[in-house]
Design an enzyme around this catalytic site. Sequence first.
Site, PDB file in Angstrom:
ATOM      1  N   ASP A 139      41.294  -7.702  39.114  1.00 29.46           N
ATOM      2  CA  ASP A 139      40.591  -6.937  38.094  1.00 29.46           C
ATOM      3  C   ASP A 139      39.687  -5.961  38.822  1.00 29.46           C
ATOM      4  O   ASP A 139      39.489  -6.064  40.042  1.00 29.46           O
ATOM      5  CB  ASP A 139      39.759  -7.863  37.189  1.00 29.46           C
ATOM      6  CG  ASP A 139      39.614  -7.312  35.769  1.00 29.46           C
ATOM      7  OD1 ASP A 139      39.144  -6.158  35.642  1.00 29.46           O
ATOM      8  OD2 ASP A 139      39.973  -8.008  34.811  1.00 29.46           O
TER       9      ASP A 139
ATOM     10  N   SER B 201      36.638  -5.707  37.443  1.00 36.07           N
ATOM     11  CA  SER B 201      35.386  -6.379  37.108  1.00 36.07           C
ATOM     12  C   SER B 201      35.227  -7.636  37.954  1.00 36.07           C
ATOM     13  O   SER B 201      36.175  -8.112  38.596  1.00 36.07           O
ATOM     14  CB  SER B 201      35.362  -6.747  35.618  1.00 36.07           C
ATOM     15  OG  SER B 201      35.449  -5.585  34.819  1.00 36.07           O
TER      16      SER B 201
ATOM     17  N   GLY C 128      44.323  -3.349  32.358  1.00 32.88           N
ATOM     18  CA  GLY C 128      44.280  -2.065  31.670  1.00 32.88           C
ATOM     19  C   GLY C 128      43.296  -2.068  30.532  1.00 32.88           C
ATOM     20  O   GLY C 128      42.542  -3.023  30.318  1.00 32.88           O
TER      21      GLY C 128
ATOM     22  N   SER D 187      51.337  -4.612  22.580  1.00 31.97           N
ATOM     23  CA  SER D 187      50.437  -4.719  21.437  1.00 31.97           C
ATOM     24  C   SER D 187      51.148  -4.457  20.123  1.00 31.97           C
ATOM     25  O   SER D 187      52.069  -3.632  20.042  1.00 31.97           O
ATOM     26  CB  SER D 187      49.287  -3.725  21.592  1.00 31.97           C
ATOM     27  OG  SER D 187      48.473  -3.701  20.435  1.00 31.97           O
ATOM     28  N   ASN D 188      50.672  -5.125  19.076  1.00 37.03           N
ATOM     29  CA  ASN D 188      51.145  -4.835  17.733  1.00 37.03           C
ATOM     30  C   ASN D 188      50.766  -3.428  17.288  1.00 37.03           C
ATOM     31  O   ASN D 188      51.324  -2.915  16.320  1.00 37.03           O
ATOM     32  CB  ASN D 188      50.569  -5.858  16.745  1.00 37.03           C
ATOM     33  CG  ASN D 188      49.072  -5.698  16.539  1.00 37.03           C
ATOM     34  OD1 ASN D 188      48.619  -5.041  15.590  1.00 37.03           O
ATOM     35  ND2 ASN D 188      48.271  -6.282  17.416  1.00 37.03           N
TER      36      ASN D 188
ATOM     37  N   TYR E 213      45.614   4.107  22.310  1.00 33.73           N
ATOM     38  CA  TYR E 213      45.895   2.808  22.922  1.00 33.73           C
ATOM     39  C   TYR E 213      47.314   2.366  22.545  1.00 33.73           C
ATOM     40  O   TYR E 213      48.106   1.960  23.409  1.00 33.73           O
ATOM     41  CB  TYR E 213      44.873   1.781  22.460  1.00 33.73           C
ATOM     42  CG  TYR E 213      45.264   0.353  22.758  1.00 33.73           C
ATOM     43  CD1 TYR E 213      45.334  -0.116  24.065  1.00 33.73           C
ATOM     44  CD2 TYR E 213      45.569  -0.534  21.722  1.00 33.73           C
ATOM     45  CE1 TYR E 213      45.698  -1.425  24.333  1.00 33.73           C
ATOM     46  CE2 TYR E 213      45.932  -1.848  21.989  1.00 33.73           C
ATOM     47  CZ  TYR E 213      45.995  -2.291  23.293  1.00 33.73           C
ATOM     48  OH  TYR E 213      46.354  -3.582  23.549  1.00 33.73           O
TER      49      TYR E 213
END
Length: 262
Positions: free
Chosen positions: A32, A34, A71, A109-110, A134
Amino acid sequence: MKRLLITGAAGSLGKVARARLTHLAETLRLSDISDLGSAKPGEELVPCDLADPNAVSALVEDCDGILHLGGISTEQSFEAILNANIIGLRNLYEAARAHGQPRIFFAGSNHVIGFYRQQEPVDHNSPVRPDGMYGVSKCFGEALARFYFDKFGQETAIVRIGSCFEKPTDYRMLATWLSYGDFVSLVERVFEVPNLGCPTIWGVSANSRRWWSNDHVRYLGWSPKDSADAYAEDIQSAGNWPDASHPLSMFQGGNNTQDPLT
């Protein structure tokens, strides 16, 4: 597997994967931008910016599988989405191609079909109708995965995740919720099935209100066990029950259909 790479390991879903998927590989390589904290036994911590192709190549080397959760996961500026979700994903696939083509679980993703009405039938072959930049980036990811499979044989599970949280918290999630347990069992099947190919899979639990069917991927042997149904009364009691004109009860993408492009 000897080594499973988990990108986005500092995110909410990445933390779940880090805690619950230790049995899938001798070593989890966690990445990551982070803070990842301290490495536990059986972990390797490799900070990496997905937009850096050389760093991504080194990240993928010696990995037997990739759980790609990295991402941008929300609607943000195009520049941020471009670097993380488009350039970064292309870097990941090029690295996989260069390093033995480890199988990839792509967290899609949906929101690639967010502008369909909730009453409209949608399956894995329906034309995409993204509800934001997105969602557009995830359409790109699906196309990229298919291209690398058709041209190079790179196996990928394209998983259109609904709403993966500890529990559903609003009306729409009664249809879209994916429990942590069902997420884990889906990851297991993706990496255990002998022949994967490049299927599109709906990441959704066994909710009675769900809009999507996985009948086309029965060969995976994945059967979600959890359901959002038990939370319906609590959600309604909490006042999280929109009227018929609210995007949460109109569109499959919910509130994302109302966000302006940035």
